[in-house]
Design a protein around this motif. Structure first.
Motif, PDB file in Angstrom:
ATOM      1  N   LEU A 111       0.812  -1.220   0.000  1.00 23.63           N
ATOM      2  CA  LEU A 111       0.000   0.000   0.000  1.00 23.63           C
ATOM      3  C   LEU A 111       0.839   1.260   0.000  1.00 23.63           C
ATOM      4  O   LEU A 111       1.786   1.398   0.758  1.00 23.63           O
ATOM      5  CB  LEU A 111      -0.905   0.018   1.234  1.00 23.63           C
ATOM      6  N   LEU A 112       0.467   2.188  -0.876  1.00 22.95           N
ATOM      7  CA  LEU A 112       1.118   3.496  -0.901  1.00 22.95           C
ATOM      8  C   LEU A 112       0.490   4.374   0.178  1.00 22.95           C
ATOM      9  O   LEU A 112      -0.597   4.100   0.653  1.00 22.95           O
ATOM     10  CB  LEU A 112       0.905   4.145  -2.268  1.00 22.95           C
ATOM     11  N   PHE A 113       1.158   5.433   0.495  1.00 26.28           N
ATOM     12  CA  PHE A 113       0.649   6.434   1.431  1.00 26.28           C
ATOM     13  C   PHE A 113      -0.667   7.009   0.884  1.00 26.28           C
ATOM     14  O   PHE A 113      -0.777   7.266  -0.313  1.00 26.28           O
ATOM     15  CB  PHE A 113       1.724   7.513   1.532  1.00 26.28           C
ATOM     16  N   ASP A 114      -1.648   7.213   1.758  1.00 26.02           N
ATOM     17  CA  ASP A 114      -2.936   7.739   1.312  1.00 26.02           C
ATOM     18  C   ASP A 114      -3.062   9.219   1.690  1.00 26.02           C
ATOM     19  O   ASP A 114      -3.366   9.564   2.829  1.00 26.02           O
ATOM     20  CB  ASP A 114      -4.064   6.938   1.969  1.00 26.02           C
ATOM     21  N   PRO A 115      -2.847  10.134   0.703  1.00 25.92           N
ATOM     22  CA  PRO A 115      -2.919  11.569   1.028  1.00 25.92           C
ATOM     23  C   PRO A 115      -4.295  12.003   1.495  1.00 25.92           C
ATOM     24  O   PRO A 115      -4.434  12.998   2.196  1.00 25.92           O
ATOM     25  CB  PRO A 115      -2.555  12.261  -0.294  1.00 25.92           C
ATOM     26  N   MET A 116      -5.331  11.233   1.114  1.00 26.56           N
ATOM     27  CA  MET A 116      -6.697  11.639   1.483  1.00 26.56           C
ATOM     28  C   MET A 116      -6.942  11.487   2.987  1.00 26.56           C
ATOM     29  O   MET A 116      -7.895  12.035   3.520  1.00 26.56           O
ATOM     30  CB  MET A 116      -7.719  10.814   0.698  1.00 26.56           C
ATOM     31  N   LYS A 117      -6.034  10.721   3.648  1.00 19.61           N
ATOM     32  CA  LYS A 117      -6.193  10.565   5.101  1.00 19.61           C
ATOM     33  C   LYS A 117      -5.380  11.611   5.863  1.00 19.61           C
ATOM     34  O   LYS A 117      -5.449  11.687   7.089  1.00 19.61           O
ATOM     35  CB  LYS A 117      -5.759   9.161   5.518  1.00 19.61           C
ATOM     36  N   HIS A 118      -4.580  12.409   5.150  1.00 15.03           N
ATOM     37  CA  HIS A 118      -3.777  13.452   5.819  1.00 15.03           C
ATOM     38  C   HIS A 118      -4.689  14.611   6.223  1.00 15.03           C
ATOM     39  O   HIS A 118      -5.595  14.979   5.453  1.00 15.03           O
ATOM     40  CB  HIS A 118      -2.670  13.931   4.869  1.00 15.03           C
ATOM     41  N   PRO A 119      -4.469  15.205   7.409  1.00 17.38           N
ATOM     42  CA  PRO A 119      -5.373  16.290   7.844  1.00 17.38           C
ATOM     43  C   PRO A 119      -5.394  17.499   6.913  1.00 17.38           C
ATOM     44  O   PRO A 119      -6.363  18.270   6.898  1.00 17.38           O
ATOM     45  CB  PRO A 119      -4.839  16.682   9.229  1.00 17.38           C
ATOM     46  N   ASP A 120      -4.334  17.687   6.106  1.00 22.40           N
ATOM     47  CA  ASP A 120      -4.317  18.851   5.203  1.00 22.40           C
ATOM     48  C   ASP A 120      -5.022  18.591   3.867  1.00 22.40           C
ATOM     49  O   ASP A 120      -5.082  19.471   3.017  1.00 22.40           O
ATOM     50  CB  ASP A 120      -2.867  19.275   4.903  1.00 22.40           C
ATOM     51  N   TRP A 121      -5.502  17.360   3.654  1.00 26.42           N
ATOM     52  CA  TRP A 121      -6.189  17.039   2.383  1.00 26.42           C
ATOM     53  C   TRP A 121      -7.459  17.883   2.266  1.00 26.42           C
ATOM     54  O   TRP A 121      -8.270  17.948   3.199  1.00 26.42           O
ATOM     55  CB  TRP A 121      -6.548  15.557   2.344  1.00 26.42           C
ATOM     56  N   ILE A 122      -7.629  18.553   1.121  1.00 26.89           N
ATOM     57  CA  ILE A 122      -8.848  19.339   0.887  1.00 26.89           C
ATOM     58  C   ILE A 122      -9.723  18.551  -0.082  1.00 26.89           C
ATOM     59  O   ILE A 122      -9.271  18.230  -1.195  1.00 26.89           O
ATOM     60  CB  ILE A 122      -8.528  20.717   0.257  1.00 26.89           C
ATOM     61  N   PRO A 123     -10.944  18.205   0.306  1.00 27.93           N
ATOM     62  CA  PRO A 123     -11.782  17.423  -0.619  1.00 27.93           C
ATOM     63  C   PRO A 123     -11.947  18.157  -1.957  1.00 27.93           C
ATOM     64  O   PRO A 123     -12.353  19.326  -1.985  1.00 27.93           O
ATOM     65  CB  PRO A 123     -13.124  17.295   0.120  1.00 27.93           C
ATOM     66  N   PRO A 124     -11.582  17.493  -3.074  1.00 31.22           N
ATOM     67  CA  PRO A 124     -11.624  18.144  -4.387  1.00 31.22           C
ATOM     68  C   PRO A 124     -13.010  18.668  -4.752  1.00 31.22           C
ATOM     69  O   PRO A 124     -14.022  18.098  -4.354  1.00 31.22           O
ATOM     70  CB  PRO A 124     -11.194  17.034  -5.347  1.00 31.22           C
ATOM     71  N   GLN A 125     -13.006  19.746  -5.492  1.00 36.78           N
ATOM     72  CA  GLN A 125     -14.206  20.386  -6.065  1.00 36.78           C
ATOM     73  C   GLN A 125     -15.065  21.098  -5.023  1.00 36.78           C
ATOM     74  O   GLN A 125     -16.173  21.525  -5.343  1.00 36.78           O
ATOM     75  CB  GLN A 125     -15.064  19.372  -6.857  1.00 36.78           C
ATOM     76  N   THR A 126     -14.572  21.212  -3.775  1.00 36.15           N
ATOM     77  CA  THR A 126     -15.305  22.013  -2.792  1.00 36.15           C
ATOM     78  C   THR A 126     -14.897  23.483  -2.978  1.00 36.15           C
ATOM     79  O   THR A 126     -13.900  23.784  -3.660  1.00 36.15           O
ATOM     80  CB  THR A 126     -14.950  21.579  -1.370  1.00 36.15           C
ATOM     81  N   ALA A 127     -15.632  24.385  -2.326  1.00 31.07           N
ATOM     82  CA  ALA A 127     -15.309  25.814  -2.427  1.00 31.07           C
ATOM     83  C   ALA A 127     -13.892  26.063  -1.884  1.00 31.07           C
ATOM     84  O   ALA A 127     -13.124  26.849  -2.465  1.00 31.07           O
ATOM     85  CB  ALA A 127     -16.337  26.623  -1.648  1.00 31.07           C
ATOM     86  N   GLU A 128     -13.537  25.367  -0.810  1.00 33.35           N
ATOM     87  CA  GLU A 128     -12.197  25.560  -0.217  1.00 33.35           C
ATOM     88  C   GLU A 128     -11.109  25.118  -1.203  1.00 33.35           C
ATOM     89  O   GLU A 128     -10.077  25.763  -1.364  1.00 33.35           O
ATOM     90  CB  GLU A 128     -12.103  24.748   1.086  1.00 33.35           C
TER      91      GLU A 128
ATOM     92  N   THR B   8       2.437  22.218   0.791  1.00 36.39           N
ATOM     93  CA  THR B   8       2.995  21.476   1.935  1.00 36.39           C
ATOM     94  C   THR B   8       2.596  20.002   1.861  1.00 36.39           C
ATOM     95  O   THR B   8       3.416  19.115   2.113  1.00 36.39           O
ATOM     96  CB  THR B   8       2.484  22.077   3.263  1.00 36.39           C
ATOM     97  N   LEU B   9       1.356  19.728   1.490  1.00 38.38           N
ATOM     98  CA  LEU B   9       0.902  18.338   1.385  1.00 38.38           C
ATOM     99  C   LEU B   9       1.587  17.662   0.191  1.00 38.38           C
ATOM    100  O   LEU B   9       1.992  16.500   0.273  1.00 38.38           O
ATOM    101  CB  LEU B   9      -0.624  18.260   1.248  1.00 38.38           C
ATOM    102  N   LYS B  10       1.719  18.407  -0.906  1.00 40.73           N
ATOM    103  CA  LYS B  10       2.369  17.822  -2.090  1.00 40.73           C
ATOM    104  C   LYS B  10       3.769  17.328  -1.730  1.00 40.73           C
ATOM    105  O   LYS B  10       4.180  16.242  -2.122  1.00 40.73           O
ATOM    106  CB  LYS B  10       2.449  18.848  -3.222  1.00 40.73           C
ATOM    107  N   LYS B  11       4.503  18.151  -0.966  1.00 45.81           N
ATOM    108  CA  LYS B  11       5.872  17.773  -0.570  1.00 45.81           C
ATOM    109  C   LYS B  11       5.859  16.437   0.157  1.00 45.81           C
ATOM    110  O   LYS B  11       6.686  15.556  -0.109  1.00 45.81           O
ATOM    111  CB  LYS B  11       6.437  18.848   0.379  1.00 45.81           C
ATOM    112  N   ILE B  12       4.912  16.278   1.077  1.00 48.17           N
ATOM    113  CA  ILE B  12       4.827  15.027   1.850  1.00 48.17           C
ATOM    114  C   ILE B  12       4.515  13.860   0.909  1.00 48.17           C
ATOM    115  O   ILE B  12       5.134  12.792   0.982  1.00 48.17           O
ATOM    116  CB  ILE B  12       3.732  15.157   2.943  1.00 48.17           C
ATOM    117  N   VAL B  13       3.568  14.072  -0.001  1.00 52.26           N
ATOM    118  CA  VAL B  13       3.172  12.993  -0.916  1.00 52.26           C
ATOM    119  C   VAL B  13       4.354  12.584  -1.797  1.00 52.26           C
ATOM    120  O   VAL B  13       4.612  11.391  -1.994  1.00 52.26           O
ATOM    121  CB  VAL B  13       1.955  13.427  -1.779  1.00 52.26           C
ATOM    122  N   TRP B  14       5.107  13.581  -2.270  1.00 53.63           N
ATOM    123  CA  TRP B  14       6.288  13.265  -3.106  1.00 53.63           C
ATOM    124  C   TRP B  14       7.279  12.416  -2.311  1.00 53.63           C
ATOM    125  O   TRP B  14       7.764  11.411  -2.805  1.00 53.63           O
ATOM    126  CB  TRP B  14       6.954  14.558  -3.591  1.00 53.63           C
ATOM    127  N   GLN B  15       7.530  12.837  -1.065  1.00 53.62           N
ATOM    128  CA  GLN B  15       8.492  12.093  -0.236  1.00 53.62           C
ATOM    129  C   GLN B  15       8.021  10.664   0.019  1.00 53.62           C
ATOM    130  O   GLN B  15       8.782   9.711  -0.049  1.00 53.62           O
ATOM    131  CB  GLN B  15       8.643  12.774   1.133  1.00 53.62           C
TER     132      GLN B  15
END
Ligand SMILES: C[S@@+](CC[C@H](N)C(=O)[O-])C[C@H]1O[C@@H](n2cnc3c(N)ncnc32)[C@H](O)[C@@H]1O
Length: 268
Positions: free
Chosen positions: A4-21, A228-235
């Motif tokens: 299993l790869l790391f799941d960025p969607m479980k990281h607290p900084d993940w922003i649900p796609p297509q939301t206003a945020e 910041t999240l992208k950096k973690i996902v890349w690592q």
């Protein structure tokens, strides 16, 4: 099966796609709703098919509304093919980008399509949305109010990506159920039939895309996320993604399939 790869969607900084945020973050970084990964496509692309379908209804006396137009690139392709083309979007930064280099027959406005639209009754002959708000859901009056009787409504919706991608990168992506294609067809059939439109067409298109480099798998996954999240996902993921990508890539790149629903109806 790769582990299993790391799941960025479980990281607290993940922003649900297509939301206003999520749109606010993307717009503040780029001002545009534009896919940032490198890829090539087999023809025909779903967006080209959609553009051709729209163009078939355009004439010099026709007024067109693009709902959720983003930075307006697609909207502007209809300049001079109709009397007037208007793009509306709730995001001010997207509209600011759209207004740059606007041609004379295309105008853009910041409008919340969930509220009353700033247009008189029977304003438009064609209303379309490419992945934006659908104004014809049951109980929503605005779409029917602003389109002329007999006017044409078109919608194109991205319905997810697979083609093996979801099995190749477990953790990063989750498999669709076996019934996925039937489910989305049924969902959009329902949407069209509940929209009080006379059905002209409903198609589910499978668009073939080839991601150019391993990084593009991650760029696609992290579209609209914070740096910041992208950096973690890349690592966490790049090494594993590179190994899997190199094993399965083709001479054109790693093949994926994008599902799109295309709906066309006529206002009663
Ligand atoms: C997936 S993007 C598509 C953008 C553009 N149509 C395209 O295909 O590139 C969805 C767009 O709908 C806009 N949107 C979402 N909710 C909206 C609303 N209530 N009123 C107007 N626009 C909205 C977003 O700001 C965003 O630009």
């Amino acid at each position: 099966m790769p582990k299993l790869l790391f799941d960025p969607m479980k990281h607290p900084d993940w922003i649900p796609p297509q939301t206003a945020e999520w749109h606010a973050n993307l717009a503040s970084e780029t001002g545009r709703y534009k896919y940032p990964w490198n890829s090539v496509f087999d023809e025909p692309r779903a967006e080209v098919i959609f553009a051709d379908k729209i163009a078939a209804y355009l004439k010099e006396n026709v007024r067109v509304l693009d709902v959720g137009c983003g930075h307006g690139e697609f909207t502007k392709t209809f300049a001079h093919k109709a009397k007037e083309v208007m793009g509306i979007d709730i995001n001010e930064e997207y509209i600011a980008s759209a207004i740059e280099e606007t041609g004379e027959s295309v105008t853009f406005f910041v409008v919340d399509a969930d509220k009353r639209l700033p247009f008189p009754d029977d304003s438009f002959d064609v209303v379309y949305t490419k992945k934006g708000p659908w104004l014809f859901h049951k109980g929503i009056e605005e779409g029917h109010r602003v389109i002329k009787p007999g006017g044409i409504v078109l919608g194109l919706y991205h319905c997810g990506t697979d083609g093996g991608l979801r099995n190749l990168f477990p953790g990063l992506y989750y498999p669709f159920p076996d019934s996925y294609l039937e489910d989305i067809k049924a969902k959009f059939e329902r949407q069209l039939s509940e929209s009080n439109l006379e059905k002209i067409e409903l198609q589910i298109y499978e668009e073939i895309e080839y991601l150019s480099r391993p990084e593009d798998v991650l760029i696609k996954k992290c579209f609209g996320q914070k740096e910041t999240l992208k950096k973690i996902v890349w690592q966490e993921c790049l090494k594993q993604v590179e190994e899997i990508f190199l094993q399965y890539t083709t001479p054109r790149g790693l093949m994926i399939v994008n599902y799109h629903a295309l709906m066309i109806g006529r206002a009663r």
